[in-house]
Design an enzyme around this catalytic site. Structure first.
Site, PDB file in Angstrom:
ATOM      1  CB  CYS B  95      16.983 -31.865 -29.944  1.00  0.00           C
ATOM      2  SG  CYS B  95      17.273 -30.075 -28.633  1.00  0.00           S
ATOM      3  CG  HIS B 196      21.866 -31.308 -31.788  1.00  0.00           C
ATOM      4  ND1 HIS B 196      21.284 -30.772 -32.232  1.00  0.00           N
ATOM      5  CD2 HIS B 196      21.433 -30.791 -30.801  1.00  0.00           C
ATOM      6  CE1 HIS B 196      19.689 -30.721 -31.576  1.00  0.00           C
ATOM      7  NE2 HIS B 196      20.150 -30.300 -30.464  1.00  0.00           N
TER       8      HIS B 196
END
Lengths: 444, 246
Positions: B95, B196
């Site tokens: 990310c 994630h």
């Protein structure tokens, strides 16, 4: 014949009481066999029956509706959570009838399992059926819910009593069209709350019109597939609401219905729907407004915060953990306890939980002491199992049982102290599963 | 004993959605194979480490604010990280870590955060903060030579453009941009992704790709990894894949 059956039933109830068991289900099961499945038929009930059904919220709404009448000074009979099949209802009525089978009460309020609505109410006349919602559990097999709805729909085809339906759930609202001659079909509804969305937030049921198969168009979604929908092709969803929750403010815990202000204790949209259904029943039966107010503002649930249960002789402590802090706290309490213990961890990823379950990686499982076994359950049973395994816990001591009832069964197999951690939407189903286990083992 | 040296950067600031769990998974899988695993941390104001001495550099994700906060510090590390990468150190980036290795990240207010510029891609956040790519995601990657469907959870506003060698193709979810076909960035010693979960917890092949790379990068003979019992991980992923792709 009826008198004999009732006599037998009552004797079984008495005997069970004598040996210190509650007569939750067993008398009903015996009579079910003796009557070839018609165990609710032999009772004479003159008072109105209100039944509450649906996937979520049955117990809450049943309890509140019962309070409406109780506080109005009526003599009511209500079934305990878990005893909501025909056999449970039969056992309940056995305890409340005379030897001719006559049930003395002003009102029967019965939480009824979805699959048993047609069974019970083909045997006894129903005054009002409240249907809250139909959700497919992510663990359910495909198509199970559709079969269930069709069965209730078949029952509704000949039902002429009050049908109070969640007008924002296409799965439920479709029952309103089952009997075109029933003038007593009514819908409850809620205006959008602050977190309603234009787009659906999760994959779910009810994307297509059950009548013409076209995609349903939603003005808004409250959660899952609950929201204001319309089939532009055939007009399904276009009906007047009997009662609507408006100006919902969960922060202030306020909503309005029929221009009247309600102040519930619980601040979830689920609770708003449940309480709107309760207000709907109150409206149907002309309950005094101050009584309805008291019931709706007084209703709260035991929240599973360090709540104790007995699974047979095994002490079991349930704690809600919405975040790592809560979970770590339970683990600490567990560790402080001497002796060996087992843990059941129930992890769901419904909208109210937050769809993301990565917070479990912030739980410190490496502190485990004297934990001899871990059972995991819920829609994310495997995620929590992997998490615990990677903390260094012996994988061979982890048992994954996604189905909650089976998981409780698995946990209860062994002796010793038990702990249960459940996240937000898992807490109430876990309480129910624990109670179900308790009532089953009492009847054994 | 075999050894892997890891540098976990900004662990205290970039730890969204269980990203630190990735390190726990790597450590666990090394331990099960008797591979020693040393994890050092680096954060703002730490002494400048010798980046090239590490086999793996790991950076997780954070909120915009944290990202702004570390970007200045990160730029001080640019030469060190670049050199390490060129020397074959593995970069595993989630990310925010992914975004900051590109040319730049433009946030919702139009502020441009300069990236390290190691790779050509750049990221732009939409003006509306409500426009985010959130949800479970399934990505098919071929990095191990076979098709592997990996699952994770994405939650990002930033839209990453100009990715020439993606990590995989999106089977469910958004990926680099809203409703895009591609997810992440890949080179033989780089995995950059929005996943994630933590990502490695359900995708053991990816963990082992990284571990195997780290072990073999300076080794004359090929070291094969001992097979582990991944039945829980595989089942976990299958449950999610069935739900998403049914």
């Amino acid at each position: 014949m009826n008198r004999i059956l009732i006599l037998i039933g009552k004797i079984i109830v008495k005997l069970l009481r004598l040996v210190g068991r509650s007569a939750g289900n067993l008398p009903g099961i015996i009579l079910w066999h003796l009557t070839r499945g018609q165990c609710c038929k032999m009772f004479k009930i003159d008072c109105p029956i209100i039944a509450v059904t649906g996937t979520n919220g049955k117990t809450s709404v049943t309890n509140c509706v019962a309070q409406l009448f109780k506080q109005s000074g009526k003599k009511i009979i209500i079934n305990k959570e878990g005893n909501n099949l025909d056999t449970g209802i039969c056992s309940l009525l056995l305890r409340h009838c005379d030897f001719s089978g006559k049930v003395k009460a002003d009102m029967l309020i019965l939480e009824t399992d979805e699959s048993h609505v047609p069974v019970v109410y083909s045997q006894q006349k129903l005054d009002t059926l409240v249907v809250l919602d139909f959700f497919r559990d992510q663990l359910d097999r495909n198509g199970e819910m559709e079969t269930l709805i069709r069965k209730i729909n078949a029952f509704c085809k000949t039902f002429n009593g009050n049908l109070l339906l969640n007008g924002d759930d296409p799965n439920t609202a479709r029952l309103g069209k089952a009997n075109p001659n029933n003038k007593n079909v009514k819908y409850f509804h809620a205006e959008p709350y602050a977190f309603a969305t234009k787009e659906i937030f999760e994959a779910s049921e009810g994307r297509f019109c059950p009548f013409c198969g076209q995609p349903l168009e939603y003005e808004y979604y409250q959660y899952s597939h609950i929201g204001k929908f319309l089939c532009k092709n055939c007009g399904f969803g276009n009906y007047d609401y009997y009662i609507s929750a408006e100006n919902i403010d969960l922060e202030k815990r306020v909503f309005y219905a029929d221009n009247h202000k309600y102040t519930p204790k619980l601040n979830s949209i689920y609770n708003v729907y449940n309480m709107t259904a309760v207000a709907g029943v109150a409206k149907l039966y002309d309950i005094e407004q101050n009584i309805t107010d008291k019931v709706i503002s007084g209703y709260t649930v035991k929240n599973g915060r360090m709540e104790n249960f007995m699974l047979g002789d095994r002490k079991t402590t349930l704690n809600l953990a919405k975040n790592p802090v809560g979970a770590n706290m339970t683990l600490r309490v567990m560790n402080e306890m001497k002796g060996e213990k087992e843990l059941l961890f129930v992890l769901n990823d419904n909208v109210a939980d937050g769809l993301d379950v990565s917070w479990i990686w912030d739980i410190n499982f490496s502190i485990f002491e004297r934990v001899t076994r871990v059972v995991t359950s819920g829609t994310r049973a495997y995620d929590i199992a992997v998490r615990i395994k990677c903390s260094g816990y012996d994988a061979s001591k982890i048992v994954v049982v996604p189905d909650l009832d089976n998981a409780v069964e698995e946990l209860a197999k062994t002796e010793g102290r038990k702990f249960v951690i459940a996240n937000y939407t898992a807490v109430q189903p876990t309480r129910t599963a624990l109670k179900k286990y308790m009532s089953r083992s009492e009847n054994k | 004993m075999k050894l892997i040296k890891i540098l976990h950067m900004y662990a205290d600031m970039l730890d969204l959605y269980g990203d630190s769990g990735n390190m726990e998974v790597i450590k666990y899988r090394c331990k099960m194979r008797e591979i020693e695993c040393v994890v050092d941390t680096y954060s703002i104001d730490s002494d400048m480490p010798d980046f090239s001495s590490y086999d793996l550099i790991y950076i997780g994700g954070g909120a915009d604010l944290e990202q702004q906060h570390i970007s200045e510090d990160l730029s001080k590390c640019r030469e060190g990280i670049k050199k390490a990468y060129e020397n074959g150190t593995f970069l595993f980036l989630i990310c925010g870590g992914y975004q900051l290795m590109g040319k730049y990240y433009r946030d919702a207010d139009g502020n441009e955060i300069k990236g390290l510029g190691l790779f050509d891609y750049y990221t732009v956040a939409p003006e509306s903060r409500r426009m985010r790519c959130i949800g479970n995601i399934a990505v098919r990657t071929k990095i191990t030579g076979k098709n592997v469907d990996v699952v994770g959870f994405e939650n990002h506003g930033g839209q990453t453009h100009d990715v020439k060698t993606p990590f995989g193709e999106v089977r469910y979810g958004n990926g680099n941009c809203s409703k895009s076909q591609q997810e992440g960035y890949f080179e033989k010693n780089v995995i950059a992704t929005y996943l994630h979960g933590p990502m490695l917890s359900k995708n053991p092949e990816i963990s082992d790709y990284i571990i195997s790379y780290c072990l073999n990068r300076n080794s004359s003979e090929t070291i094969r990894l001992k097979k582990l019992d991944d039945s829980l991980e595989i089942k976990c992923r299958q449950v999610m894949l069935d739900r998403l792709l049914k």
